[in-house]
Design a protein around this motif. Structure first.
Motif, PDB file in Angstrom:
ATOM      1  N   PHE A 127      73.735  26.845  79.968  1.00 51.19           N
ATOM      2  CA  PHE A 127      75.726  26.766  79.775  1.00 51.19           C
ATOM      3  C   PHE A 127      75.852  27.935  79.350  1.00 51.19           C
ATOM      4  N   ASN A 128      77.286  29.385  79.608  1.00 58.90           N
ATOM      5  CA  ASN A 128      76.763  30.316  79.484  1.00 58.90           C
ATOM      6  C   ASN A 128      75.831  31.542  79.526  1.00 58.90           C
ATOM      7  N   THR A 129      75.086  31.368  81.006  1.00 55.94           N
ATOM      8  CA  THR A 129      74.107  31.943  80.738  1.00 55.94           C
ATOM      9  C   THR A 129      73.772  32.675  82.616  1.00 55.94           C
ATOM     10  N   TRP A 130      73.644  33.436  82.372  1.00 56.49           N
ATOM     11  CA  TRP A 130      73.717  34.308  83.999  1.00 56.49           C
ATOM     12  C   TRP A 130      71.780  33.617  84.366  1.00 56.49           C
ATOM     13  N   LEU A 131      71.856  33.097  86.163  1.00 55.42           N
ATOM     14  CA  LEU A 131      70.499  32.659  86.257  1.00 55.42           C
ATOM     15  C   LEU A 131      70.094  33.276  87.431  1.00 55.42           C
ATOM     16  N   THR A 132      68.725  33.364  87.731  1.00 48.29           N
ATOM     17  CA  THR A 132      68.424  33.976  88.861  1.00 48.29           C
ATOM     18  C   THR A 132      67.419  33.412  89.328  1.00 48.29           C
ATOM     19  N   VAL A 133      67.232  32.584  90.323  1.00 47.85           N
ATOM     20  CA  VAL A 133      66.237  31.826  91.137  1.00 47.85           C
ATOM     21  C   VAL A 133      65.045  33.063  91.823  1.00 47.85           C
ATOM     22  N   ILE A 134      63.713  32.663  91.735  1.00 47.57           N
ATOM     23  CA  ILE A 134      63.067  33.389  92.173  1.00 47.57           C
ATOM     24  C   ILE A 134      61.796  32.490  93.295  1.00 47.57           C
ATOM     25  N   HIS A 135      61.373  33.089  94.374  1.00 45.05           N
ATOM     26  CA  HIS A 135      60.307  32.589  94.656  1.00 45.05           C
ATOM     27  C   HIS A 135      59.340  33.591  94.039  1.00 45.05           C
ATOM     28  N   ARG A 136      57.858  33.073  93.453  1.00 47.94           N
ATOM     29  CA  ARG A 136      56.936  34.317  93.331  1.00 47.94           C
ATOM     30  C   ARG A 136      55.740  33.842  94.140  1.00 47.94           C
ATOM     31  N   VAL A 137      55.814  35.398  94.856  1.00 46.88           N
ATOM     32  CA  VAL A 137      54.922  35.180  96.120  1.00 46.88           C
ATOM     33  C   VAL A 137      53.486  36.122  95.968  1.00 46.88           C
ATOM     34  N   SER A 138      52.744  36.762  94.688  1.00 48.74           N
ATOM     35  CA  SER A 138      51.967  37.266  94.511  1.00 48.74           C
ATOM     36  C   SER A 138      51.914  36.427  92.977  1.00 48.74           C
ATOM     37  N   GLU A 139      50.096  37.531  92.574  1.00 47.46           N
ATOM     38  CA  GLU A 139      49.917  36.630  90.783  1.00 47.46           C
ATOM     39  C   GLU A 139      50.483  38.303  90.027  1.00 47.46           C
ATOM     40  N   ASP A 140      51.146  40.003  90.830  1.00 47.88           N
ATOM     41  CA  ASP A 140      51.281  40.736  90.694  1.00 47.88           C
ATOM     42  C   ASP A 140      52.761  40.630  90.054  1.00 47.88           C
ATOM     43  N   GLY A 141      52.937  39.630  90.278  1.00 46.20           N
ATOM     44  CA  GLY A 141      55.059  39.432  89.988  1.00 46.20           C
ATOM     45  C   GLY A 141      55.739  40.168  90.926  1.00 46.20           C
ATOM     46  N   ASP A 142      55.391  39.446  92.137  1.00 42.63           N
ATOM     47  CA  ASP A 142      56.225  40.091  93.301  1.00 42.63           C
ATOM     48  C   ASP A 142      56.738  38.991  93.795  1.00 42.63           C
ATOM     49  N   ALA A 143      58.335  38.982  94.230  1.00 43.14           N
ATOM     50  CA  ALA A 143      59.412  37.954  94.372  1.00 43.14           C
ATOM     51  C   ALA A 143      59.931  38.204  94.338  1.00 43.14           C
ATOM     52  N   ILE A 144      60.478  37.041  95.940  1.00 42.61           N
ATOM     53  CA  ILE A 144      61.582  37.071  96.353  1.00 42.61           C
ATOM     54  C   ILE A 144      62.665  36.417  95.935  1.00 42.61           C
ATOM     55  N   ARG A 145      63.876  37.289  96.041  1.00 45.14           N
ATOM     56  CA  ARG A 145      65.310  36.273  95.123  1.00 45.14           C
ATOM     57  C   ARG A 145      65.560  35.868  96.196  1.00 45.14           C
ATOM     58  N   LEU A 146      66.001  33.925  95.534  1.00 47.78           N
ATOM     59  CA  LEU A 146      66.546  32.863  96.358  1.00 47.78           C
ATOM     60  C   LEU A 146      67.832  32.835  95.943  1.00 47.78           C
ATOM     61  N   TRP A 147      68.711  33.120  94.699  1.00 45.64           N
ATOM     62  CA  TRP A 147      69.399  32.591  94.184  1.00 45.64           C
ATOM     63  C   TRP A 147      69.930  33.491  92.789  1.00 45.64           C
ATOM     64  N   GLN A 148      71.435  33.570  92.476  1.00 41.49           N
ATOM     65  CA  GLN A 148      71.776  34.701  91.620  1.00 41.49           C
ATOM     66  C   GLN A 148      73.655  33.974  91.132  1.00 41.49           C
ATOM     67  N   SER A 149      73.411  34.200  89.684  1.00 41.52           N
ATOM     68  CA  SER A 149      74.702  33.245  89.414  1.00 41.52           C
ATOM     69  C   SER A 149      75.945  34.262  90.187  1.00 41.52           C
ATOM     70  N   GLU A 150      76.679  33.979  90.590  1.00 36.33           N
ATOM     71  CA  GLU A 150      77.989  34.199  90.821  1.00 36.33           C
ATOM     72  C   GLU A 150      78.734  35.477  90.597  1.00 36.33           C
ATOM     73  N   PRO A 151      78.853  36.895  91.285  1.00 34.93           N
ATOM     74  CA  PRO A 151      78.758  38.051  90.797  1.00 34.93           C
ATOM     75  C   PRO A 151      79.842  38.724  90.276  1.00 34.93           C
ATOM     76  N   ARG A 152      81.253  38.031  90.850  1.00 36.81           N
ATOM     77  CA  ARG A 152      82.728  37.702  90.252  1.00 36.81           C
ATOM     78  C   ARG A 152      82.719  37.706  88.655  1.00 36.81           C
ATOM     79  N   GLN A 153      81.652  36.605  88.409  1.00 30.29           N
ATOM     80  CA  GLN A 153      81.952  36.238  86.778  1.00 30.29           C
ATOM     81  C   GLN A 153      81.266  37.446  85.843  1.00 30.29           C
TER      82      GLN A 153
END
Length: 166
Positions: A127-153
């Motif tokens: 609530f009243n927090t921006w969120l980015t959802v990622i999928h980790r693809v390696s132990e080194d921290g590499d990730a794919i961004r799957l979803w992010q809060s509405e940018p217009r907001q």
């Protein structure tokens, strides 16, 4: 497939899009049904879509007085604040469904529902927090961004920003 470090900020056009599976279509339909049932106060329908409220795994980030969905699902009437959730976007990713909405200029929310066999087993409310959802693809921290809060907001608000790794 583009790989990024989860600390990098990517423009919206770089979000990875995957084909929608039957599981995602089914999960999205279940969550849409849940919101419709809650909006029309059909608690018996909502209850059939959830494990018991004592068994569901809850997680909340935001001001404590804004924990509206948990109070709604558990029937907690201790506060007289009525909050209506009107989803603006619903996105299924595997067995998770991300629902985003806002009410006026002061209330922005994101819900992440996890389902098993068509039943909600986990709920995360931001609530009243921006969120980015990622999928980790390696132990080194590499990730794919799957979803992010509405940018217009983002243009009008300054809110905390969290990353959910799935």
């Amino acid at each position: 497939m583009m790989r990024i470090n989860h600390m990098e900020l990517m423009p919206e056009k770089d979000v990875i899009k995957f084909p929608i599976s039957e599981l995602e279509t089914h999960s999205r339909r279940i969550i849409k049904t849940l919101y419709k049932a809650l909006a029309s106060r059909q608690t018996e329908i909502a209850a059939k879509l959830l494990v018991t409220s004592s068994d569901i795994e809850w997680w909340f980030h935001g001001p404590p007085h804004c924990n509206h969905m948990m109070r709604m699902l558990t029937g907690d009437q201790s506060r007289q604040i009525e909050f209506r959730f009107k989803p603006r976007s619903i996105k299924a990713i595997g067995d998770r469904v991300i629902v985003e909405g806002w009410k006026g200029l002061n209330a922005y929310w994101v819900h992440v529902w996890s389902l098993e066999d068509g039943i909600v087993t986990q709920f995360r409310e931001y609530f009243n927090t921006w969120l980015t959802v990622i999928h980790r693809v390696s132990e080194d921290g590499d990730a794919i961004r799957l979803w992010q809060s509405e940018p217009r907001q983002r243009l009008n608000r300054s809110l905390p920003d969290l990353v959910l790794a799935i």
